[in-house]
Design a protein around this motif. Structure first.
Motif, PDB file in Angstrom:
ATOM      1  N   SER A   9       0.840 -44.082 -22.521  1.00 22.82           N
ATOM      2  CA  SER A   9       0.655 -45.532 -22.416  1.00 22.82           C
ATOM      3  C   SER A   9       1.991 -46.256 -22.525  1.00 22.82           C
ATOM      4  O   SER A   9       2.213 -47.271 -21.856  1.00 22.82           O
ATOM      5  CB  SER A   9      -0.313 -46.024 -23.495  1.00 22.82           C
ATOM      6  N   GLN A  10       2.896 -45.756 -23.363  1.00 21.03           N
ATOM      7  CA  GLN A  10       4.200 -46.398 -23.508  1.00 21.03           C
ATOM      8  C   GLN A  10       5.005 -46.303 -22.214  1.00 21.03           C
ATOM      9  O   GLN A  10       5.750 -47.222 -21.858  1.00 21.03           O
ATOM     10  CB  GLN A  10       4.986 -45.771 -24.658  1.00 21.03           C
ATOM     11  N   GLU A  11       4.874 -45.190 -21.498  1.00 23.80           N
ATOM     12  CA  GLU A  11       5.566 -45.033 -20.219  1.00 23.80           C
ATOM     13  C   GLU A  11       5.011 -46.023 -19.196  1.00 23.80           C
ATOM     14  O   GLU A  11       5.767 -46.673 -18.460  1.00 23.80           O
ATOM     15  CB  GLU A  11       5.412 -43.607 -19.715  1.00 23.80           C
ATOM     16  N   ALA A  12       3.687 -46.128 -19.133  1.00 24.97           N
ATOM     17  CA  ALA A  12       3.049 -47.032 -18.178  1.00 24.97           C
ATOM     18  C   ALA A  12       3.435 -48.485 -18.425  1.00 24.97           C
ATOM     19  O   ALA A  12       3.434 -49.302 -17.492  1.00 24.97           O
ATOM     20  CB  ALA A  12       1.530 -46.879 -18.241  1.00 24.97           C
ATOM     21  N   ALA A  13       3.793 -48.812 -19.663  1.00 26.47           N
ATOM     22  CA  ALA A  13       4.191 -50.184 -19.998  1.00 26.47           C
ATOM     23  C   ALA A  13       5.418 -50.631 -19.204  1.00 26.47           C
ATOM     24  O   ALA A  13       5.639 -51.838 -19.018  1.00 26.47           O
ATOM     25  CB  ALA A  13       4.463 -50.300 -21.496  1.00 26.47           C
ATOM     26  N   ALA A  14       6.207 -49.674 -18.713  1.00 21.88           N
ATOM     27  CA  ALA A  14       7.392 -50.008 -17.925  1.00 21.88           C
ATOM     28  C   ALA A  14       7.040 -50.780 -16.664  1.00 21.88           C
ATOM     29  O   ALA A  14       7.820 -51.612 -16.185  1.00 21.88           O
ATOM     30  CB  ALA A  14       8.155 -48.737 -17.554  1.00 21.88           C
ATOM     31  N   LEU A  15       5.840 -50.532 -16.120  1.00 20.62           N
ATOM     32  CA  LEU A  15       5.428 -51.205 -14.888  1.00 20.62           C
ATOM     33  C   LEU A  15       4.315 -52.225 -15.102  1.00 20.62           C
ATOM     34  O   LEU A  15       4.190 -53.179 -14.334  1.00 20.62           O
ATOM     35  CB  LEU A  15       4.971 -50.171 -13.860  1.00 20.62           C
ATOM     36  N   LYS A  16       3.490 -52.033 -16.115  1.00 14.71           N
ATOM     37  CA  LYS A  16       2.335 -52.911 -16.320  1.00 14.71           C
ATOM     38  C   LYS A  16       2.741 -54.371 -16.473  1.00 14.71           C
ATOM     39  O   LYS A  16       2.013 -55.274 -16.042  1.00 14.71           O
ATOM     40  CB  LYS A  16       1.530 -52.457 -17.542  1.00 14.71           C
ATOM     41  N   SER A  17       3.901 -54.611 -17.069  1.00 18.17           N
ATOM     42  CA  SER A  17       4.334 -55.993 -17.280  1.00 18.17           C
ATOM     43  C   SER A  17       4.789 -56.664 -15.995  1.00 18.17           C
ATOM     44  O   SER A  17       4.922 -57.889 -15.944  1.00 18.17           O
ATOM     45  CB  SER A  17       5.480 -56.028 -18.309  1.00 18.17           C
ATOM     46  N   PHE A  37       1.675 -55.834  -6.573  1.00 17.77           N
ATOM     47  CA  PHE A  37       3.020 -56.267  -6.909  1.00 17.77           C
ATOM     48  C   PHE A  37       3.580 -56.990  -5.694  1.00 17.77           C
ATOM     49  O   PHE A  37       3.739 -56.386  -4.630  1.00 17.77           O
ATOM     50  CB  PHE A  37       3.903 -55.077  -7.283  1.00 17.77           C
ATOM     51  N   CYS A  38       3.835 -58.285  -5.848  1.00 14.86           N
ATOM     52  CA  CYS A  38       4.339 -59.111  -4.736  1.00 14.86           C
ATOM     53  C   CYS A  38       3.457 -58.959  -3.498  1.00 14.86           C
ATOM     54  O   CYS A  38       3.954 -58.920  -2.362  1.00 14.86           O
ATOM     55  CB  CYS A  38       5.787 -58.752  -4.413  1.00 14.86           C
ATOM     56  N   GLY A  39       2.153 -58.855  -3.722  1.00  8.73           N
ATOM     57  CA  GLY A  39       1.212 -58.735  -2.612  1.00  8.73           C
ATOM     58  C   GLY A  39       0.982 -57.320  -2.135  1.00  8.73           C
ATOM     59  O   GLY A  39       0.103 -57.080  -1.297  1.00  8.73           O
ATOM     60  N   PHE A  40       1.743 -56.347  -2.656  1.00  8.76           N
ATOM     61  CA  PHE A  40       1.594 -54.958  -2.241  1.00  8.76           C
ATOM     62  C   PHE A  40       0.634 -54.234  -3.191  1.00  8.76           C
ATOM     63  O   PHE A  40       0.714 -54.414  -4.413  1.00  8.76           O
ATOM     64  CB  PHE A  40       2.942 -54.227  -2.273  1.00  8.76           C
ATOM     65  N   PRO A  41      -0.252 -53.394  -2.662  1.00  8.07           N
ATOM     66  CA  PRO A  41      -1.176 -52.643  -3.536  1.00  8.07           C
ATOM     67  C   PRO A  41      -0.451 -51.503  -4.243  1.00  8.07           C
ATOM     68  O   PRO A  41       0.409 -50.836  -3.664  1.00  8.07           O
ATOM     69  CB  PRO A  41      -2.220 -52.106  -2.564  1.00  8.07           C
ATOM     70  N   ILE A  42      -0.800 -51.288  -5.486  1.00  9.19           N
ATOM     71  CA  ILE A  42      -0.210 -50.208  -6.270  1.00  9.19           C
ATOM     72  C   ILE A  42      -1.223 -49.776  -7.322  1.00  9.19           C
ATOM     73  O   ILE A  42      -1.988 -50.602  -7.833  1.00  9.19           O
ATOM     74  CB  ILE A  42       1.124 -50.647  -6.925  1.00  9.19           C
ATOM     75  N   THR A  43      -1.262 -48.501  -7.609  1.00 11.65           N
ATOM     76  CA  THR A  43      -2.122 -47.998  -8.671  1.00 11.65           C
ATOM     77  C   THR A  43      -1.265 -47.258  -9.700  1.00 11.65           C
ATOM     78  O   THR A  43      -0.485 -46.372  -9.347  1.00 11.65           O
ATOM     79  CB  THR A  43      -3.205 -47.042  -8.136  1.00 11.65           C
ATOM     80  N   LEU A  44      -1.393 -47.658 -10.953  1.00 15.28           N
ATOM     81  CA  LEU A  44      -0.734 -46.972 -12.058  1.00 15.28           C
ATOM     82  C   LEU A  44      -1.754 -45.999 -12.644  1.00 15.28           C
ATOM     83  O   LEU A  44      -2.880 -46.387 -12.959  1.00 15.28           O
ATOM     84  CB  LEU A  44      -0.267 -47.952 -13.126  1.00 15.28           C
ATOM     85  N   VAL A  45      -1.355 -44.756 -12.784  1.00 16.98           N
ATOM     86  CA  VAL A  45      -2.245 -43.726 -13.307  1.00 16.98           C
ATOM     87  C   VAL A  45      -1.706 -43.232 -14.638  1.00 16.98           C
ATOM     88  O   VAL A  45      -0.621 -42.657 -14.695  1.00 16.98           O
ATOM     89  CB  VAL A  45      -2.380 -42.542 -12.333  1.00 16.98           C
ATOM     90  N   GLN A  46      -2.449 -43.492 -15.703  1.00 16.07           N
ATOM     91  CA  GLN A  46      -2.104 -42.950 -17.018  1.00 16.07           C
ATOM     92  C   GLN A  46      -2.915 -41.676 -17.184  1.00 16.07           C
ATOM     93  O   GLN A  46      -4.088 -41.699 -17.519  1.00 16.07           O
ATOM     94  CB  GLN A  46      -2.437 -43.960 -18.113  1.00 16.07           C
ATOM     95  N   SER A  47      -2.263 -40.537 -16.921  1.00 16.99           N
ATOM     96  CA  SER A  47      -2.979 -39.275 -16.741  1.00 16.99           C
ATOM     97  C   SER A  47      -3.070 -38.425 -17.992  1.00 16.99           C
ATOM     98  O   SER A  47      -3.849 -37.473 -18.041  1.00 16.99           O
ATOM     99  CB  SER A  47      -2.297 -38.460 -15.636  1.00 16.99           C
ATOM    100  N   ALA A 242      13.538 -51.843 -15.328  1.00 12.77           N
ATOM    101  CA  ALA A 242      14.582 -52.492 -14.534  1.00 12.77           C
ATOM    102  C   ALA A 242      14.656 -51.933 -13.113  1.00 12.77           C
ATOM    103  O   ALA A 242      14.999 -52.651 -12.169  1.00 12.77           O
ATOM    104  CB  ALA A 242      15.942 -52.323 -15.228  1.00 12.77           C
ATOM    105  N   PHE A 243      14.315 -50.667 -12.962  1.00 14.65           N
ATOM    106  CA  PHE A 243      14.465 -50.004 -11.661  1.00 14.65           C
ATOM    107  C   PHE A 243      13.285 -50.235 -10.718  1.00 14.65           C
ATOM    108  O   PHE A 243      13.467 -50.464  -9.517  1.00 14.65           O
ATOM    109  CB  PHE A 243      14.645 -48.499 -11.884  1.00 14.65           C
ATOM    110  N   PHE A 244      12.070 -50.182 -11.244  1.00  9.86           N
ATOM    111  CA  PHE A 244      10.892 -50.090 -10.381  1.00  9.86           C
ATOM    112  C   PHE A 244      10.620 -51.296  -9.475  1.00  9.86           C
ATOM    113  O   PHE A 244      10.224 -51.112  -8.321  1.00  9.86           O
ATOM    114  CB  PHE A 244       9.651 -49.771 -11.208  1.00  9.86           C
TER     115      PHE A 244
END
Length: 257
Positions: A9-17, A37-47, A242-244
């Motif tokens: 969950s802590q890793e996923a927080a990098a993008l969730k915000s 994200f900016c109108g683009f579809p994206i799925t975050l998977v916390q596996s 910062a990167f994503f």
């Protein structure tokens, strides 16, 4: 659609915000965050931690057309040039079927990352204030706890970092004909021991408070170590955060071109 896989969950927080979460879906021990994200579809998977991700990807592919899989989160350095908070981009993902010890290390399989995604990631990373490295990632089934073994891996293989999930994701992506890339941040350096246990994390990638409390009760001298690790994982999370955003935008621009 881009699918970005995180174990914790802590890793996923990098993008969730950075994304607008539209729907939260639970499947087995995993959580899917359907977002944009900016109108683009994206799925975050916390596996969750480890290699048991194939069924999760199969389920995800029933509902979404995946155009790129990204294995992300934290990694351990096996190279003295690569420090905490640095980004690592995978060229290839290596895997050993046998337990990795301080003897000869046998690499049983190697899968390439998508060359265009790697090239774009390296290009973007070189223009940011981030320290970025590109090389092979060794994906294994257990946490590497001792710095001596990290150094041995770095000396015996082409790997620059280790993780626990990337090969399973790469293997499934390869079988499905979907481009794949590794984008991870270093949370523990090559000279540092990782004195934590897998049972301190749930299957879904959340910290077990009770197990961690018992660990600290029995080993109170480890409290400073865990505090240091918390600071270092925050550095790694900040690097990914910062990167994503720019990476996602540029990837979609290339997919739509």
């Amino acid at each position: 659609m881009i699918a970005v896989f995180f174990a914790l969950s802590q890793e996923a927080a990098a993008l969730k915000s950075h994304v607008n979460i539209l729907k939260k879906i639970r499947y087995s021990h995993a959580t899917f965050y359907q977002a944009e994200f900016c109108g683009f579809p994206i799925t975050l998977v916390q596996s969750g931690v480890g290699k048991n991700v194939s069924e999760i990807i199969h389920h995800l592919s029933k509902y979404f057309k995946i155009q790129l899989m990204v294995s992300s989160g934290f990694a351990g350095s096996v190279n003295p040039r690569i420090g905490v908070g640095d980004l690592v981009i995978g060229k290839h993902v290596l895997h050993s079927l046998r337990e990795v010890t301080e003897e000869e290390i046998c690499i049983d399989a190697t899968l390439p990352c998508d060359a265009s995604a790697v090239e774009l990631a390296v290009k973007l990373g070189s223009t940011d204030s981030l320290k970025l490295h590109c090389g092979d990632i060794l994906s294994i089934d257990k946490i590497i706890q001792h710095s001596s073994l990290k150094k041995h891996i770095g000396n015996q293989t082409s790997a620059i970092a280790v993780d626990m999930e990337s090969f399973a994701i790469a293997e499934r992506a390869n079988a499905m004909g979907i481009p794949f890339v590794v984008v991870r941040a270093i949370s523990d350096g090559v000279d540092e021991d990782m004195e934590i246990c897998e049972n301190m994390v749930t299957k879904g990638g959340r910290v077990k408070i009770s197990a961690t409390a018992r660990y600290l009760f029995n080993k109170p001298h480890r409290i400073p170590y865990l505090n240091r690790l918390r600071r270092q994982t925050r550095q790694a999370t900040n690097a990914l955060s910062a990167f994503f955003p720019n990476f996602i935008t540029q990837i979609y621009n290339s997919l739509l071109a």
